[in-house]
Design a protein around this motif. Structure first.
Motif, PDB file in Angstrom:
ATOM      1  N   ILE A   1       0.858  -1.188   0.000  1.00 39.64           N
ATOM      2  CA  ILE A   1       0.000   0.000   0.000  1.00 39.64           C
ATOM      3  C   ILE A   1       0.896   1.240   0.000  1.00 39.64           C
ATOM      4  CG2 ILE A   1      -1.865   1.243   1.182  1.00 39.64           C
ATOM      5  CD1 ILE A   1      -2.606  -1.428   2.555  1.00 39.64           C
ATOM      6  N   VAL A   2       0.709   2.097  -0.996  1.00 41.00           N
ATOM      7  CA  VAL A   2       1.470   3.351  -1.056  1.00 41.00           C
ATOM      8  C   VAL A   2       0.588   4.432  -0.445  1.00 41.00           C
ATOM      9  CG1 VAL A   2       2.630   5.026  -2.553  1.00 41.00           C
ATOM     10  CG2 VAL A   2       2.605   2.580  -3.171  1.00 41.00           C
ATOM     11  N   GLY A   3       0.959   4.929   0.740  1.00 39.76           N
ATOM     12  CA  GLY A   3       0.181   5.971   1.420  1.00 39.76           C
ATOM     13  C   GLY A   3      -0.527   5.438   2.653  1.00 39.76           C
TER      14      GLY A   3
ATOM     15  N   VAL B   1       2.663  -1.042   4.358  1.00 35.01           N
ATOM     16  CA  VAL B   1       2.191   0.311   4.024  1.00 35.01           C
ATOM     17  C   VAL B   1       3.380   1.257   4.126  1.00 35.01           C
ATOM     18  CG1 VAL B   1       0.439   2.063   4.482  1.00 35.01           C
ATOM     19  CG2 VAL B   1       0.160  -0.230   5.434  1.00 35.01           C
ATOM     20  N   PHE B   2       3.544   2.104   3.099  1.00 31.97           N
ATOM     21  CA  PHE B   2       4.644   3.068   3.116  1.00 31.97           C
ATOM     22  C   PHE B   2       4.076   4.474   3.062  1.00 31.97           C
ATOM     23  CE2 PHE B   2       6.111  -0.852   1.215  1.00 31.97           C
ATOM     24  CZ  PHE B   2       7.233  -1.116   1.974  1.00 31.97           C
ATOM     25  N   ASP B   3       4.461   5.303   4.031  1.00 34.69           N
ATOM     26  CA  ASP B   3       4.039   6.705   3.989  1.00 34.69           C
ATOM     27  C   ASP B   3       5.263   7.598   4.148  1.00 34.69           C
ATOM     28  OD1 ASP B   3       1.085   8.176   4.279  1.00 34.69           O
ATOM     29  OD2 ASP B   3       2.806   9.404   4.895  1.00 34.69           O
TER      30      ASP B   3
ATOM     31  N   ASP C   1      -2.409   7.142  -2.097  1.00 29.50           N
ATOM     32  CA  ASP C   1      -1.496   8.261  -1.878  1.00 29.50           C
ATOM     33  C   ASP C   1      -2.126   9.627  -2.150  1.00 29.50           C
ATOM     34  OD1 ASP C   1      -1.515   7.252  -4.470  1.00 29.50           O
ATOM     35  OD2 ASP C   1       0.581   7.653  -4.893  1.00 29.50           O
ATOM     36  N   GLY C   2      -3.436   9.706  -1.961  1.00 28.13           N
ATOM     37  CA  GLY C   2      -4.094  11.008  -1.893  1.00 28.13           C
ATOM     38  C   GLY C   2      -4.283  11.722  -3.223  1.00 28.13           C
ATOM     39  N   ALA C   3      -4.712  12.989  -3.100  1.00 28.85           N
ATOM     40  CA  ALA C   3      -5.172  13.760  -4.259  1.00 28.85           C
ATOM     41  C   ALA C   3      -4.101  13.962  -5.348  1.00 28.85           C
ATOM     42  CB  ALA C   3      -5.675  15.116  -3.784  1.00 28.85           C
TER      43      ALA C   3
ATOM     44  N   ASP D   1      -8.822   9.395  -2.353  1.00 30.73           N
ATOM     45  CA  ASP D   1      -8.582  10.641  -3.086  1.00 30.73           C
ATOM     46  C   ASP D   1      -7.704  10.431  -4.325  1.00 30.73           C
ATOM     47  OD1 ASP D   1     -10.139  12.152  -1.432  1.00 30.73           O
ATOM     48  OD2 ASP D   1      -8.513  13.374  -0.593  1.00 30.73           O
ATOM     49  N   ALA D   2      -6.907   9.385  -4.344  1.00 24.42           N
ATOM     50  CA  ALA D   2      -6.074   9.103  -5.515  1.00 24.42           C
ATOM     51  C   ALA D   2      -6.953   8.915  -6.744  1.00 24.42           C
ATOM     52  CB  ALA D   2      -5.226   7.846  -5.269  1.00 24.42           C
ATOM     53  N   VAL D   3      -8.154   8.381  -6.543  1.00 22.21           N
ATOM     54  CA  VAL D   3      -9.080   8.109  -7.648  1.00 22.21           C
ATOM     55  C   VAL D   3     -10.162   9.181  -7.730  1.00 22.21           C
ATOM     56  CG1 VAL D   3     -10.804   6.470  -8.516  1.00 22.21           C
ATOM     57  CG2 VAL D   3      -8.683   5.632  -7.494  1.00 22.21           C
TER      58      VAL D   3
HETATM   59  C1  LIG Z   1      -3.286  17.187   5.455  1.00 22.66           C
HETATM   60  C2  LIG Z   1      -4.737  16.887   5.133  1.00 22.66           C
HETATM   61  C3  LIG Z   1      -5.745  17.452   5.894  1.00 22.66           C
HETATM   62  C4  LIG Z   1      -7.078  17.185   5.609  1.00 22.66           C
HETATM   63  N1  LIG Z   1      -8.030  17.727   6.392  1.00 22.66           N
HETATM   64  C5  LIG Z   1      -9.317  17.465   6.148  1.00 22.66           C
HETATM   65  C6  LIG Z   1     -10.318  18.013   6.957  1.00 22.66           C
HETATM   66  O1  LIG Z   1     -10.050  18.745   7.891  1.00 22.66           O
HETATM   67  N2  LIG Z   1     -11.627  17.730   6.679  1.00 22.66           N
HETATM   68  C7  LIG Z   1     -11.960  16.909   5.617  1.00 22.66           C
HETATM   69  O2  LIG Z   1     -13.162  16.653   5.399  1.00 22.66           O
HETATM   70  N3  LIG Z   1     -11.015  16.365   4.839  1.00 22.66           N
HETATM   71  C8  LIG Z   1      -9.712  16.624   5.072  1.00 22.66           C
HETATM   72  N4  LIG Z   1      -8.772  16.112   4.283  1.00 22.66           N
HETATM   73  C9  LIG Z   1      -9.186  15.247   3.185  1.00 22.66           C
HETATM   74  C10 LIG Z   1      -9.512  13.877   3.683  1.00 22.66           C
HETATM   75  O3  LIG Z   1      -8.680  13.566   4.759  1.00 22.66           O
HETATM   76  C11 LIG Z   1      -9.327  12.935   2.504  1.00 22.66           C
HETATM   77  O4  LIG Z   1     -10.439  13.099   1.620  1.00 22.66           O
HETATM   78  C12 LIG Z   1      -9.276  11.506   2.914  1.00 22.66           C
HETATM   79  O5  LIG Z   1      -8.324  11.362   3.912  1.00 22.66           O
HETATM   80  C13 LIG Z   1      -8.956  10.612   1.730  1.00 22.66           C
HETATM   81  O6  LIG Z   1      -8.142   9.563   2.174  1.00 22.66           O
HETATM   82  P1  LIG Z   1      -6.931   9.018   1.332  1.00 22.66           P
HETATM   83  O7  LIG Z   1      -6.373   7.906   2.118  1.00 22.66           O
HETATM   84  O8  LIG Z   1      -7.344   8.787  -0.065  1.00 22.66           O
HETATM   85  O9  LIG Z   1      -5.878  10.189   1.239  1.00 22.66           O
HETATM   86  P2  LIG Z   1      -5.054  10.905   2.406  1.00 22.66           P
HETATM   87  O10 LIG Z   1      -5.720  10.715   3.700  1.00 22.66           O
HETATM   88  O11 LIG Z   1      -4.765  12.258   1.912  1.00 22.66           O
HETATM   89  O12 LIG Z   1      -3.697  10.065   2.489  1.00 22.66           O
HETATM   90  C14 LIG Z   1      -2.717  10.055   1.486  1.00 22.66           C
HETATM   91  C15 LIG Z   1      -1.415   9.635   2.149  1.00 22.66           C
HETATM   92  O13 LIG Z   1      -0.468   9.297   1.154  1.00 22.66           O
HETATM   93  C16 LIG Z   1       0.811   9.751   1.568  1.00 22.66           C
HETATM   94  N5  LIG Z   1       1.617   9.873   0.360  1.00 22.66           N
HETATM   95  C17 LIG Z   1       1.370  10.663  -0.721  1.00 22.66           C
HETATM   96  N6  LIG Z   1       2.292  10.464  -1.654  1.00 22.66           N
HETATM   97  C18 LIG Z   1       3.165   9.536  -1.167  1.00 22.66           C
HETATM   98  C19 LIG Z   1       4.326   8.900  -1.676  1.00 22.66           C
HETATM   99  N7  LIG Z   1       4.795   9.161  -2.898  1.00 22.66           N
HETATM  100  N8  LIG Z   1       4.967   7.996  -0.890  1.00 22.66           N
HETATM  101  C20 LIG Z   1       4.499   7.697   0.351  1.00 22.66           C
HETATM  102  N9  LIG Z   1       3.403   8.272   0.887  1.00 22.66           N
HETATM  103  C21 LIG Z   1       2.732   9.160   0.129  1.00 22.66           C
HETATM  104  C22 LIG Z   1       0.530  11.049   2.282  1.00 22.66           C
HETATM  105  O14 LIG Z   1       1.555  11.381   3.196  1.00 22.66           O
HETATM  106  C23 LIG Z   1      -0.798  10.737   2.997  1.00 22.66           C
HETATM  107  O15 LIG Z   1      -0.584  10.262   4.296  1.00 22.66           O
HETATM  108  C24 LIG Z   1      -7.417  16.353   4.527  1.00 22.66           C
HETATM  109  C25 LIG Z   1      -6.395  15.768   3.746  1.00 22.66           C
HETATM  110  C26 LIG Z   1      -5.072  16.033   4.055  1.00 22.66           C
HETATM  111  C27 LIG Z   1      -3.976  15.392   3.238  1.00 22.66           C
END
Ligand SMILES: Cc1cc2nc3c(=O)[nH]c(=O)nc-3n(C[C@H](O)[C@H](O)[C@H](O)COP(=O)(O)OP(=O)(O)OC[C@H]3O[C@@H](n4cnc5c(N)ncnc54)[C@H](O)[C@@H]3O)c2cc1C
Length: 416
Positions: free
Chosen positions: A5-7, A28-30, A155-157, A319-321
């Motif tokens: 898992i990346v992220g 999982v790598f973050d 790995d998020g947006a 959020d990646a998707v």
């Molecule tokens: C800093 C932050 C604050 C937020 N605050 C709010 C809020 O207050 N209210 C709200 O409704 N939503 C908030 N959001 C949005 C909400 O958290 C996301 O919609 C939700 O977490 C989606 O989850 P996710 O796992 O797809 O992405 P995320 O929770 O964003 O996780 C992505 C992870 O991938 C890691 N990552 C990225 N690229 C790499 C890489 N190349 N190698 C290793 N790791 C990597 C990042 O460090 C992060 O931990 C926030 C998002 C972030 C990033």
């Protein structure tokens, strides 16, 4: 089966917890060094996100999450105000709403406990590749590589994994920038505390200005009547607010500011659009260190545009998707539900009832529908904000608001 898992954000950790619970081998790598050193304010978990969490984590972890959450049903109905602080109306009753709010940091910290030793912090993934036998591989910044049967980009947006899969970025800026902060209710003057009350508020101004003021109280509005220690970062009645503006050179410049300087620049930006200072006390009294910028990115609202790649041994979620602006409070919940869907499909692979490509294809089909649904909801508010940016929209906001405020005032006088 080994899953990389990346992220390790909300979706990645929820996935890791679920896979671990069902005896898959997970890594999982973050890139973050400290799980709690992350931004963010409150996250809403609706009934569906909570049901997904119950499938993913052990009951003890679920109880810790609820024990640190604030119940929506204990909040008063949401209020809508104009930029002068006049009441325009109320949202529906929250009495039957099963949703809960939790600090993003608390949610991530507890999920990290559930993921346990499978989480490796301080490990940025720099690229993905294939081994000579075709297995997916993550390339780490320290030069090492790890391979598995399935690689998941959580790995998020600004996902690297989804960008590699789609051949392009999977989301783009919406043109709106947000600034969030937290203000203890006790730091407000008595009149403002009374006006805002135990409820969340929304204020829509002209020319793409808006202020959301969320109410969080994991102690007074506790979901569980636990006697144990609460893990929430928020310890008393707190307003967690988001100030929103159209992106421009001027609002972009605010991103370089910090603390009290950023706080006063935000007040000046609202002043310029004719907002009354007394309606901005929640910003004026915010903890300076809590204020941060938040650029809104969004993926397409059309299901068929999401995850536009053939199903295989590399996929992505959250959020990646389907990068979702926080305007509907559904992004994190959708990522958690993606994780539950992927775990259920992978369990079918482990049970030998389907192949991995079929399981991934079913998961992605499910995720496209879910992602589109949350994006449509979140983009409704973004669309409304954009509409106030046109001369007609600005005039309508200015003309309609006093009429609605007067109607509310009359209704209130009639009741009292
Ligand atoms: C800093 C932050 C604050 C937020 N605050 C709010 C809020 O207050 N209210 C709200 O409704 N939503 C908030 N959001 C949005 C909400 O958290 C996301 O919609 C939700 O977490 C989606 O989850 P996710 O796992 O797809 O992405 P995320 O929770 O964003 O996780 C992505 C992870 O991938 C890691 N990552 C990225 N690229 C790499 C890489 N190349 N190698 C290793 N790791 C990597 C990042 O460090 C992060 O931990 C926030 C998002 C972030 C990033």
């Amino acid at each position: 089966m080994r899953i990389i898992i990346v992220g390790g954000g909300i979706g990645g950790l929820a996935l890791a917890a679920g896979l671990r619970r069902h005896d898959f081998e997970v890594s999982v790598f973050d890139r973050d060094l400290d799980i709690a050193q992350t931004g963010g304010y409150h996250i809403t978990l609706d009934g569906r996100a909570q049901a997904a969490l119950q499938e993913l984590v052990e009951p003890e972890i679920f109880e810790r999450l609820l024990g640190s959450s604030s119940a929506l049903r204990l909040r008063a109905r949401d209020a809508f105000w104009d930029r002068h602080g006049r009441l325009l109306g109320h949202g529906p009753s929250l009495d039957d709403n099963p949703g809960v709010d939790i600090d993003r940091i608390t949610l991530r910290t507890i999920l990290a406990d559930a993921a346990g030793a499978d989480l490796q912090l301080g490990s940025p993934v720099t690229d993905i590749a294939r081994t000579p036998t075709g297995a997916p591989q993550a390339l780490l910044a320290d030069g090492t590589t790890v391979s598995g049967d399935l690689l998941v980009g959580a790995d998020g947006a600004h996902s690297l994994v989804a960008r590699r899969l789609a051949g392009r970025a999977t989301s783009e800026p919406t043109g709106i920038i947000g600034f969030s902060g937290r203000t203890a209710a006790g730091d407000l003057g008595a009149a403002e505390r009374q006006r805002l009350g135990p409820r969340s508020s929304m204020v829509l101004g002209p020319r793409t200005t808006a202020l959301y003021i969320g109410y969080l109280d994991p102690v007074g509005n506790a979901v569980l009547h636990t006697t144990g220690p609460r893990e929430s970062v928020t310890t008393g009645p707190t307003y967690i607010w988001g100030a929103m503006f159209a992106e421009s050179a001027a609002t972009d410049a605010l991103r370089a500011l910090r603390g009290a300087e950023l706080r006063s620049a935000l007040l000046t930006a609202f002043d310029r659009e004719g907002w009354r200072r007394s309606a901005l006390e929640v910003i004026e009294r915010a903890e300076p260190g809590s204020i941060g910028a938040f650029r809104f990115n969004a993926a397409s609202t059309r299901a068929r545009d999401l995850a536009p790649w053939p199903a295989g041994a590399v996929t992505a979620l959250g959020d990646a998707v389907h990068a979702t602006p926080p305007t509907a409070g559904m992004g994190a919940g959708a990522a958690i539900r993606d994780a539950a869907s992927l775990v259920a499909n992978l369990r079918a692979v482990a049970a030998g009832t389907v192949t991995l490509p079929v399981a991934v294809s079913r998961f992605e089909a499910d995720m496209r529908v879910r992602g589109s649904e949350v994006l449509v909801a979140a983009m409704r508010t973004v669309g409304l904000m954009r509409a106030t940016g046109s001369p007609l929209g600005a005039a309508a906001t200015t003309a309609v608001a006093p009429v609605l405020a007067a109607a509310q005032l009359l209704a209130h006088r009639h009741r009292s």
